[in-house]
Design an enzyme around this catalytic site. Structure first.
Site, mmCIF file in Angstrom:
data_model
loop_
_atom_site.group_PDB
_atom_site.id
_atom_site.type_symbol
_atom_site.label_atom_id
_atom_site.label_comp_id
_atom_site.label_asym_id
_atom_site.label_seq_id
_atom_site.Cartn_x
_atom_site.Cartn_y
_atom_site.Cartn_z
ATOM 1 N N CYS A 153 -17.916 22.791 -12.571
ATOM 2 C CA CYS A 153 -17.592 22.974 -11.152
ATOM 3 C C CYS A 153 -18.696 23.667 -10.337
ATOM 4 O O CYS A 153 -18.993 23.211 -9.227
ATOM 5 C CB CYS A 153 -16.257 23.682 -10.971
ATOM 6 S SG CYS A 153 -15.570 24.423 -12.436
ATOM 7 N N ARG B 99 -19.160 25.960 -25.123
ATOM 8 C CA ARG B 99 -18.283 27.129 -25.053
ATOM 9 C C ARG B 99 -18.284 27.818 -26.402
ATOM 10 O O ARG B 99 -18.149 27.162 -27.433
ATOM 11 C CB ARG B 99 -16.846 26.713 -24.699
ATOM 12 C CG ARG B 99 -16.748 26.094 -23.338
ATOM 13 C CD ARG B 99 -15.321 25.754 -22.963
ATOM 14 N NE ARG B 99 -15.299 25.067 -21.685
ATOM 15 C CZ ARG B 99 -14.194 24.575 -21.120
ATOM 16 N NH1 ARG B 99 -13.029 24.699 -21.738
ATOM 17 N NH2 ARG B 99 -14.253 23.962 -19.956
ATOM 18 N N GLN C 140 -16.920 16.580 -20.855
ATOM 19 C CA GLN C 140 -15.703 16.372 -20.087
ATOM 20 C C GLN C 140 -15.885 15.183 -19.159
ATOM 21 O O GLN C 140 -16.968 14.983 -18.612
ATOM 22 C CB GLN C 140 -15.413 17.605 -19.229
ATOM 23 C CG GLN C 140 -15.106 18.845 -20.037
ATOM 24 C CD GLN C 140 -14.815 20.026 -19.141
ATOM 25 O OE1 GLN C 140 -15.617 20.389 -18.304
ATOM 26 N NE2 GLN C 140 -13.654 20.633 -19.321
ATOM 27 N N ASP D 84 -15.214 14.812 -16.150
ATOM 28 C CA ASP D 84 -14.847 15.714 -15.076
ATOM 29 C C ASP D 84 -14.953 15.025 -13.714
ATOM 30 O O ASP D 84 -15.700 14.055 -13.563
ATOM 31 C CB ASP D 84 -15.834 16.888 -15.108
ATOM 32 C CG ASP D 84 -15.169 18.193 -14.726
ATOM 33 O OD1 ASP D 84 -14.038 18.138 -14.205
ATOM 34 O OD2 ASP D 84 -15.783 19.241 -14.956
ATOM 35 N N HIS E 188 -14.460 16.283 -9.321
ATOM 36 C CA HIS E 188 -13.976 17.234 -8.333
ATOM 37 C C HIS E 188 -13.748 16.478 -7.036
ATOM 38 O O HIS E 188 -14.639 15.782 -6.558
ATOM 39 C CB HIS E 188 -14.976 18.372 -8.157
ATOM 40 C CG HIS E 188 -15.169 19.152 -9.418
ATOM 41 N ND1 HIS E 188 -16.158 18.872 -10.326
ATOM 42 C CD2 HIS E 188 -14.435 20.167 -9.948
ATOM 43 C CE1 HIS E 188 -16.041 19.693 -11.356
ATOM 44 N NE2 HIS E 188 -15.006 20.488 -11.155
ATOM 45 N N LYS F 134 -1.387 23.673 -11.273
ATOM 46 C CA LYS F 134 -1.966 22.542 -11.991
ATOM 47 C C LYS F 134 -0.906 21.676 -12.662
ATOM 48 O O LYS F 134 0.220 22.115 -12.903
ATOM 49 C CB LYS F 134 -2.943 23.036 -13.047
ATOM 50 C CG LYS F 134 -2.293 23.943 -14.077
ATOM 51 C CD LYS F 134 -3.270 24.355 -15.166
ATOM 52 C CE LYS F 134 -2.570 25.213 -16.212
ATOM 53 N NZ LYS F 134 -3.406 25.515 -17.359
ATOM 54 N N HIS G 91 -9.752 19.769 -9.266
ATOM 55 C CA HIS G 91 -10.533 19.641 -10.490
ATOM 56 C C HIS G 91 -9.694 18.793 -11.431
ATOM 57 O O HIS G 91 -8.534 19.100 -11.658
ATOM 58 C CB HIS G 91 -10.747 21.047 -11.046
ATOM 59 C CG HIS G 91 -11.410 21.091 -12.363
ATOM 60 N ND1 HIS G 91 -12.630 21.648 -12.561
ATOM 61 C CD2 HIS G 91 -11.010 20.632 -13.565
ATOM 62 C CE1 HIS G 91 -12.968 21.539 -13.826
ATOM 63 N NE2 HIS G 91 -11.999 20.932 -14.458
#
Length: 643
Positions: free
Chosen positions: A334, A363, A381, A383, A385, A465, A511
RNA sequence: GCUCGCGUAGCUCAGUCGGUAGAGCGCAUCCUUGGUAAGGAUGAGGUCACCGGUUCGAAUCCGGUCGUGAGCUCCA
């Protein structure tokens, strides 16, 4: 008299104090026999619970989740009793039912090992033979304390304090000479428990808190018949065969090495699967109006201070230095995406702006949680946004949910949805915005007609979420897709757009990820399909086997036809007997095995054999090629062969 | 990270009481040209995870480290 209403709408009058068991007996002896507990106006009660009101009633049997829960909960008491008979000095903590069986957390005088499991199991059978009644007794807090203090059960005393603090009533269930602190409800007696298996022992913390001392968790399962237990044990064995760590090695998809614990190495076969998923994902996202971006892997520590990750996520991050400046390896995408959004002015006309990124993140997960592809330290990911205005949230959420549904159905996955709302205390943003956001999520869920579980207070501090959970073949649920509203990041990065009236406004950020991570998703796919990936995903889609070296050239030209059609085809050139070559191809789980002998070579045919289905007869090469193309282009599931 | 278990050839595993390693599969070479799940022969492959200790001698016993498995805690 009270009126009971049954699920089918039928009603029955009962005397005050009547019990579900009496009601069941009146209806039919078989129901009375099958009933394990009852649901009274949504409350789980035992069969001897006196009825003192008008209520809706439903009998719970082995077929109901709640019925199983009661059954296994009672079984946990049997486990505890058996343990106490073997180790009178053992201290009991808690022993609930789980999704598949039950466990009891116990402090043994000296830790037990796997070899003790059989002893416990045998003792349980002995206890079961006594067919003891489970009798509920209510106690006041002091009675309960002296009862368990006399037995030296100090963990139970802590539980009693916790229950008393909540102002709940305290009850024990007696079975024979032994009794356990328990809310219940329970089976009437242990006679219904026919088959037990003690499965494992592993560490667990007292009351589930990491800071407390460590106990041992004994896991077990029970069934109303030996046949059902055998079936369950068989399924466990089958599930082990599907373990993606085993299949990943056997099918040469990926590997792990000591030089990088938690960091997967993708082999050529695994890379094909990975790339096919990426291709599928890109196609859909392009159609859905997403633009793809890429952001750097390593970024200045200052960025992570700004985003809040340094504050909230530092423990899981890797740090490094470049030219004596502090940098961090990205654990999330992000901040990079926000940097792009913030790098130029935006108009309301651009919104919703959807920026997607196949973001590789690192991570630092605790060593003990690493687990094959399901839990790794580096993953990618899918991902994206979405920057939008508050009124656009609902529409955008609906579109994401539909995209998730489309993608999951392509693989034949079932899933469950959960909505998590504002935390009680730690949250940012105004109540008004939260309400609007939660309202938008609920409205979106309602619009797609989805059933979901509500987790009040479980949202992130920055927004509510929706999570999606896929269930794998071992019954484990894995969070894959997630849709999170984020009010924090636009704030921290001071993101803005120019509204219709010329004012500067802050966009909302959504997200979202659908696969979650390619690594975990592929792990789930491998287990779901037991390694038999559908043709479109298979690393090698077809292999051509000449019967003898005499057909090698004919086989090679069949392979060429397949390659020309864009299919992943191999040629078997070893001079082995056809049976050997077929066996080798079957073990590699190659979906299409094409045999070319003298007869086929002469007429431009191939003998087709589908993995797991055996010989399907001969077919012209061109016909087969177009059939395979169809399967691949349609990303067909071919369920008949994967089930 | 914590508790417990495990670590021998690429894979699956033997290895007794402490006396410096074995099988099957796979791989390589040769023979075999075989019609739908294993043809035959020969051969190569191991610092027994790593470091240290006990011992005349350690794959084996002890300690530590790393990895891994089952859980706990946490998560895509």
């Amino acid at each position: 008299m009270f009126t009971l209403t049954f699920p089918d709408g039928a009603q029955r009058q009962v005397q005050p104090g009547a019990t579900p068991l009496e009601v069941a007996k009146e209806i039919s002896p078989s129901l009375a026999k099958a009933a394990l507990a009852a649901d009274l106006d949504g409350e789980l009660v035992s069969l001897v619970h006196p009825i003192h009101k008008d209520a809706r009633i439903r009998f719970l049997t082995w077929e109901d989740e709640a019925g199983k829960t009661v059954y296994w909960h009672s079984s946990a008491h049997v486990l505890a009793q058996a343990v106490k008979e073997l180790w009178p000095a053992a201290l009991l903590d808690d022993g609930p039912a789980t999704e598949a069986g039950f466990f009891y957390d116990i402090k043994f005088p000296t830790p037990i090992g796997e070899e003790d499991l059989t002893r416990i199991e045998e003792k349980m059978r002995e206890v079961l033979k006594r067919k003891e009644r489970l009798v509920r007794r209510e106690l006041c807090a002091d009675e309960a304390r002296s009862f368990f203090a006399a037995r030296g059960e100090r963990f139970k005393l802590e539980l009693i304090d916790a229950i008393a603090a909540r102002g709940e009533s305290i009850s024990v269930y007696e079975q024979g000479a032994w009794a356990d602190l328990c809310r219940g409800p329970h089976l009437l007696d242990t006679g219904k428990i026919k088959a037990v298996k003690v499965l494992s022992v592993a560490g667990a913390y007292l009351h589930g808190d990491e800071k407390n001392e460590q106990l041992q968790r004994v896991r077990a399962i029970s069934f109303p018949s030996q046949a059902e237990l055998d079936q369950h044990l068989f399924l466990i064995e089958e599930a082990k065969k599907r373990d993606h760590r085993k299949l990943g090695r056997e099918l040469e998809l990926f590997s792990f090495h000591e030089v990088g614990p938690g960091f997967p190495f993708w082999h050529p076969n695994g890379t094909v699967v990975y790339d096919e998923l990426v291709r599928f994902w890109r196609e859909l996202h392009r159609e859905a109006g997403y633009s793809e971006i890429r952001t750097p892997m390593i970024l200045s520590e200052s960025l992570w201070h700004k985003s809040g990750h340094w504050e909230h996520y530092r423990e899981n991050m890797y740090f490094t230095q470049i030219d004596e400046q502090d940098y961090a390896v990205k654990p999330m995408n992000c901040p990079g995406c926000c940097t792009i959004f913030g790098s130029q002015p935006h108009s309301y006309k651009e919104l919703p702006l959807k920026l997607a990124e196949l973001g590789q993140v690192h991570r630092h997960e605790k060593s003990g949680v690493l687990q094959g592809l399901f839990r790794v330290r580096m993953f990618t990911q899918d991902d994206a946004h979405i920057f939008c205005t508050p009124p656009q949230i609902e529409d955008e959420i609906v579109k994401v949910i539909q995209l998730v549904d489309w993608i999951y159905s392509t693989f034949g996955f079932g899933y469950e949805m959960e909505l998590s709302t504002r935390p009680e205390e730690k949250f940012i943003g105004s109540l008004e915005v939260w309400e609007q956001a939660e309202g938008a999520l609920k409205a979106a869920l309602a619009r797609v007609g989805a059933a979901y579980k509500l987790n009040p207070g479980d949202g992130a501090f920055y927004g509510p979420k929706i999570d999606f959970h896929i269930k794998d073949c071992l019954g484990r649920r894995w969070q894959c897709a997630t849709i999170q509203l984020d009010f924090s990041m636009p704030e921290r990065f001071e993101l803005e757009y120019t509204a219709e009236d010329g004012s500067r406004q802050r966009p909302v950020m959504i997200h979202r990820a659908i696969f979650g991570s390619f690594e975990r998703f592929i792990g789930i796919l491998i287990e779901h399909f037991a390694g038999n990936l559908p043709t479109w995903l298979a690393p090698v889609q077809a292999i051509v086997l000449p019967i003898t070296e005499g057909q090698l050239e004919a086989a090679r030209s069949v392979q060429q036809e397949l390659l020309k059609a864009g299919l992943r085809a191999q040629l078997e050139t070893r001079s082995e007997k056809i049976g050997y070559k077929i066996r080798a191809a079957e073990l590699r789980k190659i979906p299409w095995i094409l045999v070319v002998g003298a007869r086929e070579a002469e007429q431009g045919l191939v003998a087709v054999r589908r993995h797991g289905q055996g010989d399907l007869g001969v077919r012209p090469v061109a016909e087969l090629v177009s059939e395979l193309r169809g399967l691949v282009d349609g990303r067909r599931l071919e369920e008949s062969v994967t089930a």
